[in-house]
Design a protein around this motif. Structure first.
Motif, short mmCIF file in Angstrom:
data_model
loop_
_atom_site.label_atom_id
_atom_site.label_comp_id
_atom_site.label_asym_id
_atom_site.label_seq_id
_atom_site.Cartn_x
_atom_site.Cartn_y
_atom_site.Cartn_z
N HIS A 585 0.76 -1.62 -0.06
CA HIS A 585 0.08 0.07 -0.19
C HIS A 585 0.56 1.44 0.27
O HIS A 585 1.98 1.34 0.34
CB HIS A 585 -1.59 0.01 1.30
N CYS A 621 -4.10 5.97 -0.12
CA CYS A 621 -2.84 4.74 -0.55
C CYS A 621 -2.58 5.47 -2.43
O CYS A 621 -3.65 5.16 -3.11
CB CYS A 621 -3.56 3.81 -0.39
N ASP A 623 -1.24 2.77 -3.75
CA ASP A 623 -1.08 2.00 -5.59
C ASP A 623 -2.52 0.76 -5.17
O ASP A 623 -3.31 0.84 -4.49
CB ASP A 623 0.00 0.80 -3.77
N CYS A 625 -4.60 -1.42 -4.61
CA CYS A 625 -3.95 -1.89 -3.98
C CYS A 625 -5.69 -3.69 -4.59
O CYS A 625 -5.55 -4.60 -3.89
CB CYS A 625 -3.57 -1.72 -2.35
N HIS A 629 -9.58 0.37 -3.86
CA HIS A 629 -8.25 1.19 -3.94
C HIS A 629 -8.79 3.00 -3.91
O HIS A 629 -8.46 3.56 -2.84
CB HIS A 629 -7.43 0.69 -4.52
N MET A 632 -10.06 3.93 -0.61
CA MET A 632 -8.44 3.94 0.54
C MET A 632 -7.65 5.73 0.84
O MET A 632 -7.24 5.69 0.36
CB MET A 632 -7.48 2.89 0.62
CU LIG Z 1 -3.66 0.10 -0.61
#
Ligand SMILES: [Cu+2]
Lengths: 653, 207
Positions: A585, A621, A623, A625, A629, A632
């Motif tokens: 992350h 975040c 990335d 993920c 995502h 996040m």
């Molecule tokens: Cu993430």
């Protein structure tokens, strides 16, 4: 399976098509069948993996890149000497100490010569070492995490170029000085260079268990330019060989003034003898100031320590430790064949290669057949140590590696070619053009006792028209040759990042099985780690605020923080709670004067943010993920410096 | 009758394998999981196939609102099953011993087999009921609420036996070593019964 077959046929078909309309590779072969078999040689089908890892130095990128062979696909850029915003290396609180030096924080270097650790002269794949040329440093990179674990600075050195080469049981990683300097550094006229400057050759011991480096001794040599080096191996184990140029000791316009002597030297150093001398209390401890930076995998944190002294050795105090082997025309590469018998000087301003014999060198030393001395160091007679000369017909030999089958492969910078020749008979077997101006080449294990002589990679300095143009600045270009037959065959071209000065290759089966997948959360010893989901907290200490944050698909805990004030220094200590392979992350905060963090499963990293204006500021975040995502994210409320909003932190309220 | 009794004593011992080997195995494979996630169902709890698999399965299941996988203390089955299996092993060995000393007839061997089969079927029924509950009794606040083509809410019960597609995962559920050992052991008790039955006249004369 059917689909892949179809793709393969399509690929071969297209190669046939293209090779039909004018082949530009060297000799203009338009043999479709030949080209298609070359395509098969480098084609690694989707889902399949390469046979070798190739670690290429990044030159002025300061980093190390990881490629697969034969595909030429790039897998990773490992940050070493340069700040790397992609992961936060050199930006996170944990990794900033890695780039500390006696000159302060140096966020960049010129990374040149990677070398993989060896046991009994064979690649063991524990670590890879690389030198920083500009601010002299040596780095050690783990080959289970593929992360930089240690950097040691070298005092008394400048232009750390004849580095970082490893003795055959990784006893030492060795680093030489290309630009001799006053030792200790002092204010003096440059014109007094001659006989006043020194070239330090550093022998850095490597702890056999954890790899930690320590300067065992520095050999203070005359002020020549120590260009490249290699260890003896097998029968010549215990010796180290360094090419020199500028034995004229010129301090200006070196391109002319350092090229006047018909012969420069290869310095042969009996390091076992010096080690014994040092172990018996020999050498002079001198005051110094250099950084030793160590990254701890358990705490995910680096520490930087300044070391205050270094042991120096005057070569004249250890009789029989150092000799000079005359070698024509400013030799560059200094290479030792897998048996340890031949020491090859690649005289970069000549057409020929000079090969010295280790046995003859020992005989000449024992017979005390000297041809004078330089600064008290005996010079052996050229004829007495010469094993043979390779009349190559090329121009500007730079570097040689070996296939383990009695053949050597040398790059020629000026005539842009790779020449294959036979050890012992010195006859040229084959030559193939490179595109263009090749520097070093690499055969996996080609500088060990056990080369894997299937491919040679040539690292070219000039790219010109090899790829689609990208404006004035181009990536460098590598070329892959199949060397499994008598004749070399150019099978592939691929661009490389930065300027690879050298590379180290190793069979994938030696590394891939031990490549780490995650960091274990239950082994995380970071002082600010949050190892259980309910361990998150926010703690104020004066105007410093420590956020103990965790992250897992797909939220931060906490994700709402209030009570931060303008003027605070906010430390986000973020632990990734995933324990699944390849689920990092990221963390990024609006307006932060730093980079993002990319945090691996089980890892903790810290980012500092100094909010400058009141408001509600988001972080997220970076990335992609999971499917969630985009969700996040979180907010930090920043209040004026004099406000009394209480410090709170929440998730899901 | 001696041979039959000896086989009867050995057969139930195979069930001891259940204390070490998993009874059932469920694997979840998906394109982004080239190494599939897996759980081994033991008589005393659910365990990882590879370390962290349960944690990662829970991590994925939370999207569709499934509860986390039960810990041994969360289900009475995981404390009861070992007692039942242990008891049945002891009972079977006792039947064999008694048969050996001619205290009971071969019919008791069949009795043990039938009892074990009933318990087995009950166990499977219970296991399936748990899987159905686990796969249908979903968190109403689940992140992803999916429907079947007919509009009914999608459920995620893994198959009791065989292969099924669940969203992006292919789920394979099969008996594992412990179960196979149990089948071998139970078959042996059946063999013991048939041997006893075949020799019943001889036995009768001997008696
Ligand atoms: Cu993430």
């Amino acid at each position: 399976m059917k689909k892949y077959q179809f793709q393969l046929i399509a690929l071969i078909g297209s190669v046939l098509l293209f090779s039909g309309c004018g082949n530009q590779n060297g000799k203009g072969i338009s043999n479709g069948a030949l080209s298609s078999s070359n395509a098969e040689k480098v084609y690694v089908a989707p889902g399949e993996q390469d046979e070798f890892y190739a670690f290429m130095s990044g030159g002025y990128s300061g980093n190390l890149t990881v490629y697969g062979l034969p595909s030429g696909r790039m897998f990773k850029e490992i940050p070493v000497f340069s700040q790397f915003p992609t992961s936060g290396y050199g930006y996170s609180e944990e990794t900033k100490p890695m780039l500390e030096t006696s000159f302060g924080f140096v966020p960049w270097d010129d990374a040149h010569h990677p070398d993989i650790s060896q046991s009994k002269g064979e690649l063991d794949g524990r670590w890879i070492f690389i030198n920083g040329n500009n601010t002299p440093r040596i780095a050690r990179i783990s080959l289970s995490t593929f992360e930089t674990e240690e950097i040691i600075e070298l005092p008394n050195s400048a232009g750390n170029h004849s580095s970082s080469f490893i003795t055959e049981n990784t006893e030492y990683v060795v680093a030489g000085t290309r630009f001799s300097v006053p030792v200790p550094q002092r204010d003096m006229p440059i014109s007094e260079y001659k006989s006043n400057f020194k070239g330090a050759l550093s022998f850095i011991s490597v702890d056999p268990d954890h790899g930690h480096m320590d300067i065992k001794f520095q050999l203070m040599m005359p002020g020549f330019n120590y260009d490249l080096s290699h260890p003896g191996r097998d029968k010549s184990h215990g010796w180290f060989f360094f090419t020199t140029y500028n034995t004229e000791e010129a301090n200006s316009l070196l391109e002319v003034n350092a090229s006047q002597n018909d012969k420069d030297f290869i310095a042969a150093v009996n390091w076992k003898k010096i080690e014994e001398y040092v172990n018996n209390g020999g050498g002079t401890m001198m005051p110094a100031n250099y950084a030793h930076n160590v990254y701890d995998e358990a705490t995910h944190t680096a520490t930087s320590t300044m070391k205050k002294e270094v042991l120096t050795v005057d070569p004249l105090k250890v009789p029989g430790a150092v000799y000079f082997l005359p070698t024509p025309k400013s030799p560059h590469g200094c290479d030792v064949d897998p048996t340890g018998q031949y020491i090859i000087g690649n005289g970069k301003l000549s057409a020929d290669l000079t090969v010295h014999s280790f046995d003859k060198m020992i005989a000449a030393i024992e017979g005390e057949k000297f041809d004078g001395e330089a600064y008290g160091i005996p010079i052996l007679k050229f004829e007495d140590v010469l094993a043979g000369t390779v009349k190559s017909g090329g121009l500007g030999p730079l570097h040689t590696e070996f296939d383990g089958k009695g053949n050597a492969y040398t790059t020629f910078f000026i005539s842009s070619e790779v020449v294959k020749w036979k050890l012992g008979t010195w006859e040229v077997i084959d030559r193939k053009p490179t595109f263009y101006s090749v520097g070093h080449l690499m055969i996996p294990g080609g500088n060990s006792r056990k080369p894997f002589g299937k491919y040679v990679v040539a690292m070219n300095k000039i790219t010109k028209d090899r790829y689609l143009p990208t404006g004035p600045e181009l990536e460098h270009s590598a070329q892959l040759y199949d060397i499994s037959g008598d004749k070399m065959e150019l099978i592939y071209d691929f661009p490389t990042h930065g300027e690879p000065h050298y590379a180290a290759g190793i069979p994938a089966e030696l590394l891939a099985p031990k490549s780490k997948k995650i960091y274990r959360l239950d082994e995380n010893k970071h002082p600010y780690a949050v190892t259980s989901p309910d361990g998150s907290k926010v703690v104020r200490e004066g105007n410093e605020v420590h956020v103990y944050m965790s992250m897992i698909r797909s939220h931060f805990t906490p994700d709402n923080i209030e009570g931060i004030k303008v003027g605070d220094k906010v430390y986000f200590h973020i632990t990734n709670h995933e324990q699944d392979f390849d689920v990092p992350h990221g963390f990024a905060m609006i307006g932060q004067n730093s980079s993002e963090l990319l945090i691996m499963p089980g890892q903790t990293k810290t980012s500092v943010w100094e909010p400058k204006q009141p408001g509600v500021w988001p972080f997220y975040c970076t990335d992609f993920c999971s499917a969630l995502h985009q969700e996040m994210q979180g907010y930090v409320r920043v209040s004026p410096a004099n406000s009394d909003v209480p410090l709170t932190f929440t998730l899901g309220e | 009758m001696k041979k039959a009794s000896i086989i009867m004593m050995i057969g139930p011992l195979f069930l001891l394998g259940l204390f070490y080997f998993p009874l059932w195995n469920i694997m979840l494979g998906a394109p982004q999981y080239p190494d599939p996630l897996g759980m081994n169902i033991h008589i005393d709890g659910i365990r990882d196939v590879n370390e962290f698999d349960l944690k990662n399965i829970d991590g994925l299941n939370h999207y569709i609102g499934m509860r986390t996988l039960p810990k041994p203390e969360d289900m009475w089955e995981f404390s009861t099953f070992p007692l039942v299996i242990g008891g049945m092993v002891a009972l079977g060995v006792v039947f064999g011993l008694l048969g050996y000393f001619k205290k009971v007839s071969y019919k008791w061997f069949l009795g043990w087999f039938i009892l074990m089969s009933i318990l087995g079927v009950l166990g499977m029924y219970d296991f399936n009921a748990w899987m159905v509950d686990y796969g249908t009794n979903l968190d109403p606040h689940a992140i992803m609420k999916l429907s079947n083509a007919d509009g009914t809410p999608m459920t995620y019960s893994p198959p009791l036996f065989g292969r099924a597609n669940m969203l992006n995962f292919q789920v394979t559920s099969l008996p594992s070593i412990g179960a196979w050992l149990m089948f071998v052991g139970m078959t042996l008790t059946l063999v013991a019964f048939f041997k006893g039955w075949k020799n019943r006249n001889f036995n009768a004369i001997q008696d």
